[in-house]
Design a protein around this motif. Structure first.
Motif, PDB file in Angstrom:
ATOM      1  N   ILE A   1       0.838  -1.201   0.000  1.00 48.21           N
ATOM      2  CA  ILE A   1       0.000   0.000   0.000  1.00 48.21           C
ATOM      3  C   ILE A   1       0.875   1.253   0.000  1.00 48.21           C
ATOM      4  N   ALA A   2       1.889   1.262   0.844  1.00 54.24           N
ATOM      5  CA  ALA A   2       2.801   2.405   0.891  1.00 54.24           C
ATOM      6  C   ALA A   2       3.475   2.625  -0.454  1.00 54.24           C
ATOM      7  N   TYR A   3       3.891   1.542  -1.105  1.00 53.66           N
ATOM      8  CA  TYR A   3       4.565   1.646  -2.402  1.00 53.66           C
ATOM      9  C   TYR A   3       3.625   2.218  -3.462  1.00 53.66           C
ATOM     10  N   GLU A   4       2.393   1.678  -3.520  1.00 55.10           N
ATOM     11  CA  GLU A   4       1.441   2.131  -4.538  1.00 55.10           C
ATOM     12  C   GLU A   4       1.080   3.603  -4.373  1.00 55.10           C
ATOM     13  N   LEU A   5       0.934   4.047  -3.137  1.00 58.17           N
ATOM     14  CA  LEU A   5       0.483   5.422  -2.906  1.00 58.17           C
ATOM     15  C   LEU A   5       1.618   6.435  -2.889  1.00 58.17           C
ATOM     16  N   SER A   6       2.847   5.962  -2.924  1.00 56.15           N
ATOM     17  CA  SER A   6       3.977   6.887  -2.826  1.00 56.15           C
ATOM     18  C   SER A   6       4.046   7.854  -4.003  1.00 56.15           C
ATOM     19  N   VAL A   7       3.407   7.530  -5.126  1.00 52.78           N
ATOM     20  CA  VAL A   7       3.438   8.407  -6.301  1.00 52.78           C
ATOM     21  C   VAL A   7       2.289   9.412  -6.299  1.00 52.78           C
ATOM     22  N   ARG A   8       1.382   9.320  -5.339  1.00 49.86           N
ATOM     23  CA  ARG A   8       0.227  10.224  -5.285  1.00 49.86           C
ATOM     24  C   ARG A   8       0.592  11.485  -4.510  1.00 49.86           C
ATOM     25  N   GLU A   9       0.597  12.621  -5.197  1.00 52.10           N
ATOM     26  CA  GLU A   9       1.061  13.860  -4.576  1.00 52.10           C
ATOM     27  C   GLU A   9       0.171  14.322  -3.427  1.00 52.10           C
ATOM     28  N   HIS A  10      -1.108  13.999  -3.486  1.00 53.41           N
ATOM     29  CA  HIS A  10      -2.021  14.499  -2.451  1.00 53.41           C
ATOM     30  C   HIS A  10      -2.094  13.570  -1.246  1.00 53.41           C
ATOM     31  N   VAL A  11      -1.344  12.465  -1.284  1.00 48.15           N
ATOM     32  CA  VAL A  11      -1.379  11.499  -0.192  1.00 48.15           C
ATOM     33  C   VAL A  11      -0.052  11.550   0.573  1.00 48.15           C
ATOM     34  N   LYS A  12      -0.162  11.754   1.888  1.00 46.11           N
ATOM     35  CA  LYS A  12       1.009  11.657   2.762  1.00 46.11           C
ATOM     36  C   LYS A  12       1.043  10.244   3.326  1.00 46.11           C
ATOM     37  N   ILE A  13       2.171   9.559   3.185  1.00 46.93           N
ATOM     38  CA  ILE A  13       2.311   8.172   3.621  1.00 46.93           C
ATOM     39  C   ILE A  13       3.160   8.100   4.881  1.00 46.93           C
ATOM     40  N   VAL A  14       2.650   7.418   5.880  1.00 52.83           N
ATOM     41  CA  VAL A  14       3.415   7.120   7.089  1.00 52.83           C
ATOM     42  C   VAL A  14       3.432   5.599   7.244  1.00 52.83           C
ATOM     43  N   VAL A  15       4.621   5.008   7.314  1.00 56.50           N
ATOM     44  CA  VAL A  15       4.758   3.555   7.409  1.00 56.50           C
ATOM     45  C   VAL A  15       5.286   3.202   8.801  1.00 56.50           C
ATOM     46  N   THR A  16       4.639   2.242   9.434  1.00 54.52           N
ATOM     47  CA  THR A  16       5.121   1.782  10.731  1.00 54.52           C
ATOM     48  C   THR A  16       6.409   1.001  10.568  1.00 54.52           C
ATOM     49  N   GLY A  17       7.081   0.747  11.666  1.00 52.12           N
ATOM     50  CA  GLY A  17       8.190  -0.188  11.652  1.00 52.12           C
ATOM     51  C   GLY A  17       7.650  -1.612  11.719  1.00 52.12           C
ATOM     52  N   GLY A  18       8.538  -2.565  11.829  1.00 53.66           N
ATOM     53  CA  GLY A  18       8.108  -3.954  11.950  1.00 53.66           C
ATOM     54  C   GLY A  18       8.848  -4.879  11.005  1.00 53.66           C
ATOM     55  N   VAL A  19       8.512  -6.155  11.098  1.00 58.15           N
ATOM     56  CA  VAL A  19       9.129  -7.205  10.271  1.00 58.15           C
ATOM     57  C   VAL A  19       8.100  -7.675   9.248  1.00 58.15           C
ATOM     58  N   PRO A  20       8.420  -7.661   7.944  1.00 57.16           N
ATOM     59  CA  PRO A  20       7.417  -8.014   6.937  1.00 57.16           C
ATOM     60  C   PRO A  20       7.122  -9.502   6.867  1.00 57.16           C
ATOM     61  N   ARG A  21       5.828  -9.824   6.619  1.00 52.42           N
ATOM     62  CA  ARG A  21       5.404 -11.198   6.347  1.00 52.42           C
ATOM     63  C   ARG A  21       5.317 -11.392   4.835  1.00 52.42           C
TER      64      ARG A  21
END
Length: 264
Positions: free
Chosen positions: A134-154
């Motif tokens: 989700i963070a990757y897909e929305l990173s190109v949207r100028e009107h969207v601010k993305i905040v990603v938590t920490g953690g270990v990916p599944r």
């Protein structure tokens, strides 16, 4: 039917039945024995099924389809749900999203929305998520601010899990949490397959003023391994079909609003 579509369907059959034969797969998909064998070998090489002499079995009783193989399931319903959820979000809102195919559709809808576009320097919408895709897909949207938590990916879901998720989220206050689930029932509330994902979703809900469950009709009336939250913690259920009378009564008793998304 493309190979990817066949692999999706084979994994669905394995998930539903636990064990399937080559003949059963061939009949269900309308393909040759040779094609089934090749597809099963491909899935076995990817460690998604256990190959047997006459077919394939699931890897375990808690078998969970990887996210990339879930995308075609209930696709129309998920798009309708995503539109309805996006309609609940106002410009300037902060939205927490967990991982999954339904919340990924919600993210895309928020990213496409003209109504939520920025006014001035402020972001049109702030997305707080533990889902890498989700963070990757929305990173190109100028009107969207993305905040990603920490953690270990599944690998199964692209979700970050573990104590770092909660540590990051406790620093925020979110307007609306939108949670995808694997089950929603009166007895157990919102549930998912993996305890780490359940904990991460619970942390997102804990810092939200409103909790929205986005779930298609196949998820309703069933429970899976790990509880996210009881019905009493849910404010809105967005689904694609009318809810059974029994579940509707339980939801009403817990003051959960039901929104049935219209399909286009």
């Amino acid at each position: 039917m493309t190979q990817q579509q066949r692999l999706n369907r084979v994994l669905e059959l394995v998930s539903e039945r636990g064990s399937v034969s080559i003949a059963e797969i061939g009949d269900a998909l309308g393909v040759s024995t040779a094609t089934v064998r090749r597809d099963l070998n491909t899935l076995a090489e990817q460690r998604l099924v256990t190959r047997t002499h006459g077919g394939a079995t699931a890897l375990g009783s808690g078998y969970e389809l990887p996210l990339q193989y879930k995308t075609a399931r209930q696709a129309e319903a998920k798009v309708a749900i995503a539109r309805a959820v996006a309609g609940l979000v106002q410009p300037g809102d902060s939205v927490g999203l967990n991982g999954g195919t339904t919340t990924s559709e919600v993210a895309r809808e928020l990213g496409r929305s003209e109504r939520l576009r920025s006014r001035g320097d402020a972001p049109g919408v702030t997305i707080v998520t533990n889902a890498l895709n989700i963070a990757y897909e929305l990173s190109v949207r100028e009107h969207v601010k993305i905040v990603v938590t920490g953690g270990v990916p599944r690998r199964q879901s692209y979700e970050l899990v573990g104590p770092l998720v909660g540590a990051a989220l406790r620093e925020f206050s979110i307007d609306t949490a939108v949670l995808g689930v694997d089950g929603l029932s009166a007895g157990f509330g919102a549930t998912t397959m993996h305890e780490g994902e359940a904990e991460a979703s619970r942390e997102i809900a804990a810092v939200a003023r409103r909790v929205v469950i986005a779930a298609d009709a196949t998820k309703l009336g069933r429970s899976t391994f790990a509880r996210i939250c009881p019905l009493s913690r849910i404010d809105v259920l967005v689904t694609d079909q009318p809810v059974s009378a029994e579940l509707a009564a339980e939801l009403a008793g817990s003051s959960v609003e039901i929104v049935v998304a219209p399909r286009s």
